[in-house]
Design a protein around this motif. Sequence first.
Motif, PDB file in Angstrom:
ATOM      1  N   VAL A 225       0.840  -1.207   0.000  1.00  0.00           N
ATOM      2  CA  VAL A 225       0.000   0.000   0.000  1.00  0.00           C
ATOM      3  C   VAL A 225       0.875   1.257   0.000  1.00  0.00           C
ATOM      4  CG1 VAL A 225      -1.708   1.302   1.335  1.00  0.00           C
ATOM      5  CG2 VAL A 225      -1.883  -1.188   1.183  1.00  0.00           C
ATOM      6  N   LYS A 226       0.549   2.195  -0.873  1.00  0.00           N
ATOM      7  CA  LYS A 226       1.230   3.484  -0.912  1.00  0.00           C
ATOM      8  C   LYS A 226       0.717   4.296   0.280  1.00  0.00           C
ATOM      9  CE  LYS A 226       2.141   7.024  -4.381  1.00  0.00           C
ATOM     10  NZ  LYS A 226       1.867   8.138  -3.463  1.00  0.00           N
ATOM     11  N   LEU A 227       1.603   4.677   1.168  1.00  0.00           N
ATOM     12  CA  LEU A 227       1.167   5.318   2.417  1.00  0.00           C
ATOM     13  C   LEU A 227       1.331   6.836   2.409  1.00  0.00           C
ATOM     14  CD1 LEU A 227       2.640   2.606   4.821  1.00  0.00           C
ATOM     15  CD2 LEU A 227       0.227   2.951   4.268  1.00  0.00           C
ATOM     16  N   THR A 228       1.739   7.388   1.250  1.00  0.00           N
ATOM     17  CA  THR A 228       1.866   8.850   1.098  1.00  0.00           C
ATOM     18  C   THR A 228       0.915   9.303   0.003  1.00  0.00           C
ATOM     19  OG1 THR A 228       4.218   8.616   1.590  1.00  0.00           O
ATOM     20  CG2 THR A 228       3.504  10.744   0.739  1.00  0.00           C
ATOM     21  N   PRO A 229      -0.022  10.194   0.320  1.00  0.00           N
ATOM     22  CA  PRO A 229      -0.953  10.642  -0.728  1.00  0.00           C
ATOM     23  C   PRO A 229      -0.221  11.459  -1.800  1.00  0.00           C
ATOM     24  CG  PRO A 229      -1.571  11.500   1.468  1.00  0.00           C
ATOM     25  CD  PRO A 229      -0.245  10.859   1.607  1.00  0.00           C
ATOM     26  N   ASP A 230      -0.795  11.486  -3.000  1.00  0.00           N
ATOM     27  CA  ASP A 230      -0.196  12.262  -4.088  1.00  0.00           C
ATOM     28  C   ASP A 230      -0.537  13.744  -4.006  1.00  0.00           C
ATOM     29  OD1 ASP A 230       1.274  10.401  -5.558  1.00  0.00           O
ATOM     30  OD2 ASP A 230      -0.566   9.573  -6.451  1.00  0.00           O
ATOM     31  N   SER A 231      -1.767  14.060  -3.636  1.00  0.00           N
ATOM     32  CA  SER A 231      -2.170  15.466  -3.703  1.00  0.00           C
ATOM     33  C   SER A 231      -1.466  16.259  -2.611  1.00  0.00           C
ATOM     34  CB  SER A 231      -3.687  15.600  -3.577  1.00  0.00           C
ATOM     35  OG  SER A 231      -4.057  15.822  -2.236  1.00  0.00           O
ATOM     36  N   PRO A 232      -0.990  17.479  -2.979  1.00  0.00           N
ATOM     37  CA  PRO A 232      -0.302  18.303  -1.982  1.00  0.00           C
ATOM     38  C   PRO A 232      -1.146  18.541  -0.732  1.00  0.00           C
ATOM     39  CG  PRO A 232       0.006  19.224  -4.177  1.00  0.00           C
ATOM     40  CD  PRO A 232      -0.976  18.099  -4.321  1.00  0.00           C
ATOM     41  N   ALA A 233      -2.448  18.737  -0.872  1.00  0.00           N
ATOM     42  CA  ALA A 233      -3.295  19.020   0.295  1.00  0.00           C
ATOM     43  C   ALA A 233      -3.331  17.826   1.244  1.00  0.00           C
ATOM     44  CB  ALA A 233      -4.709  19.388  -0.159  1.00  0.00           C
TER      45      ALA A 233
ATOM     46  N   ALA B  14       0.124  17.325   2.890  1.00  0.00           N
ATOM     47  CA  ALA B  14       0.342  18.272   3.997  1.00  0.00           C
ATOM     48  C   ALA B  14      -0.378  17.771   5.246  1.00  0.00           C
ATOM     49  CB  ALA B  14      -0.163  19.667   3.603  1.00  0.00           C
ATOM     50  N   LEU B  15      -1.620  17.358   5.060  1.00  0.00           N
ATOM     51  CA  LEU B  15      -2.422  16.856   6.184  1.00  0.00           C
ATOM     52  C   LEU B  15      -1.781  15.605   6.787  1.00  0.00           C
ATOM     53  CD1 LEU B  15      -5.063  17.749   7.508  1.00  0.00           C
ATOM     54  CD2 LEU B  15      -6.307  16.232   5.948  1.00  0.00           C
TER      55      LEU B  15
ATOM     56  N   ALA C  88      -6.014  11.421   6.384  1.00  0.00           N
ATOM     57  CA  ALA C  88      -5.533  12.307   5.308  1.00  0.00           C
ATOM     58  C   ALA C  88      -5.867  11.699   3.951  1.00  0.00           C
ATOM     59  CB  ALA C  88      -4.022  12.525   5.462  1.00  0.00           C
ATOM     60  N   GLY C  89      -7.154  11.476   3.704  1.00  0.00           N
ATOM     61  CA  GLY C  89      -7.569  10.855   2.438  1.00  0.00           C
ATOM     62  C   GLY C  89      -7.561   9.349   2.591  1.00  0.00           C
TER      63      GLY C  89
ATOM     64  N   ASN D 142      -2.644  24.908   2.358  1.00  0.00           N
ATOM     65  CA  ASN D 142      -2.159  23.778   3.162  1.00  0.00           C
ATOM     66  C   ASN D 142      -1.459  24.260   4.424  1.00  0.00           C
ATOM     67  OD1 ASN D 142      -3.123  22.270   1.052  1.00  0.00           O
ATOM     68  ND2 ASN D 142      -1.124  22.071   0.065  1.00  0.00           N
ATOM     69  N   VAL D 143      -1.960  23.791   5.559  1.00  0.00           N
ATOM     70  CA  VAL D 143      -1.459  24.238   6.851  1.00  0.00           C
ATOM     71  C   VAL D 143      -0.505  23.188   7.430  1.00  0.00           C
ATOM     72  CG1 VAL D 143      -2.153  24.650   9.241  1.00  0.00           C
ATOM     73  CG2 VAL D 143      -3.472  25.657   7.356  1.00  0.00           C
ATOM     74  N   LEU D 144       0.654  23.637   7.856  1.00  0.00           N
ATOM     75  CA  LEU D 144       1.624  22.745   8.514  1.00  0.00           C
ATOM     76  C   LEU D 144       2.214  23.466   9.707  1.00  0.00           C
ATOM     77  CD1 LEU D 144       2.594  21.907   5.073  1.00  0.00           C
ATOM     78  CD2 LEU D 144       2.782  20.010   6.669  1.00  0.00           C
ATOM     79  N   ASN D 145       1.872  22.996  10.898  1.00  0.00           N
ATOM     80  CA  ASN D 145       2.302  23.703  12.107  1.00  0.00           C
ATOM     81  C   ASN D 145       3.371  22.978  12.916  1.00  0.00           C
ATOM     82  OD1 ASN D 145       0.448  25.791  11.671  1.00  0.00           O
ATOM     83  ND2 ASN D 145      -1.191  24.533  12.513  1.00  0.00           N
TER      84      ASN D 145
END
Lengths: 207, 207
Positions: free
Chosen positions: A67-75, A78-79, A143-144, B46-49
């Motif tokens: 499973v890919k554990l990092t989303p592609d979309s920047p939003a 970031a989340l 995060a998605g 995109n918020v990153l704190n």
Amino acid sequence: MITLEEKKLQGYKHKLLSFEKGEHKSQEVLEINPRGQLPAFKHGDNVLNESSAACLYLENQFKSQGVKLTPDSPAEQALMYQRMMEGLTLTDKLNSVIYYDLLVPEEERHDSAVKRNREELATELNLWEGYLQKVVAAGSYLAGGFSLADVIVFPNIAFAFRFGLSAGRYPKLAKYYSLLKDRPSIKASRPPHWLASPQGFDILKDI
Amino acid sequence: MITLEEKKLQGYKHKLLSFEKGEHKSQEVLEINPRGQLPAFKHGDNVLNESSAACLYLENQFKSQGVKLTPDSPAEQALMYQRMMEGLTLTDKLNSVIYYDLLVPEEERHDSAVKRNREELATELNLWEGYLQKVVAAGSYLAGGFSLADVIVFPNIAFAFRFGLSAGRYPKLAKYYSLLKDRPSIKASRPPHWLASPQGFDILKDI
């Protein structure tokens, strides 16, 4: 272990150690982790003893496996990073309540500190209750898709309920917990003694 | 800010806030960071704190822009993630000594706790002194080339020396500090009041 499972790295060696018996201070652990803490993890000659570091490393080394554990979309990305790192604060606040007597010598304990730690934990849990509001309504993850954020945060939520957190008071956390608890990677990595006695503690019941 | 500089993102908006004046609890900060803490960072929507989260995100979003902050080799990459996350422990141990009076209400303070915190900080600093032994002999950084590990760890080392840490007692930390302190990204992000009074505190001098 959740990341190892998601990345289809089954067959990894693992060993359950006892804090009570001080096994985390054994020579076997100290050779990998000079802090004498868990996890103590080695991939080939590469040592990673911080769980978030090990997860980031495994995700990067096995990008296209499992499973890919990092989303592609920047939003969503970031989340993911934000929630993942905020998860470390959640761990700290849970520990400061659950392990107060272990962390603070008897002559330095104060009822006022216990009270404040419990209030700070409630504030923290309510923050996550808010984060999960939209997420669990959509039947989705932090995060998605399922990501490193869930890998890091879920064990904290499971830990909180094991220590008596009220599902009535934190319904979104409870929903999130029940959405994820039977995921194969999570079932495979559940501590065996949690299965034997699913909930023996009530230290968090009034939080 | 070091990551923004390394990634050639100059032109970013930034604002220095005063803890003493409680500016981290202002509406302006709370709108970005509900915890009322710094950093409070936004890239588009995109918020990153969490600073480590913001660094990981920026590195991932601007992979091929400016300096590559993630090593290619698995061994160096493992070391980078490991040191980066261990850096958070260094921050905690520094804070528990430097900000003891801010963190602990007067009626809960104990000389025994102050002593223990100072001993634990010394143990932590000696661990880093060991990590840096090979590294600074080779004139190099924490994980091969300059990486996210340095981005996260260096400010802690700078902070320790600002609060009086002895260069004689921690020669490798001092060497590492002097190797990095004039790097353009680090000079550009140094707090302006650190330049005005480079070292006004001695709380760590006997650590």
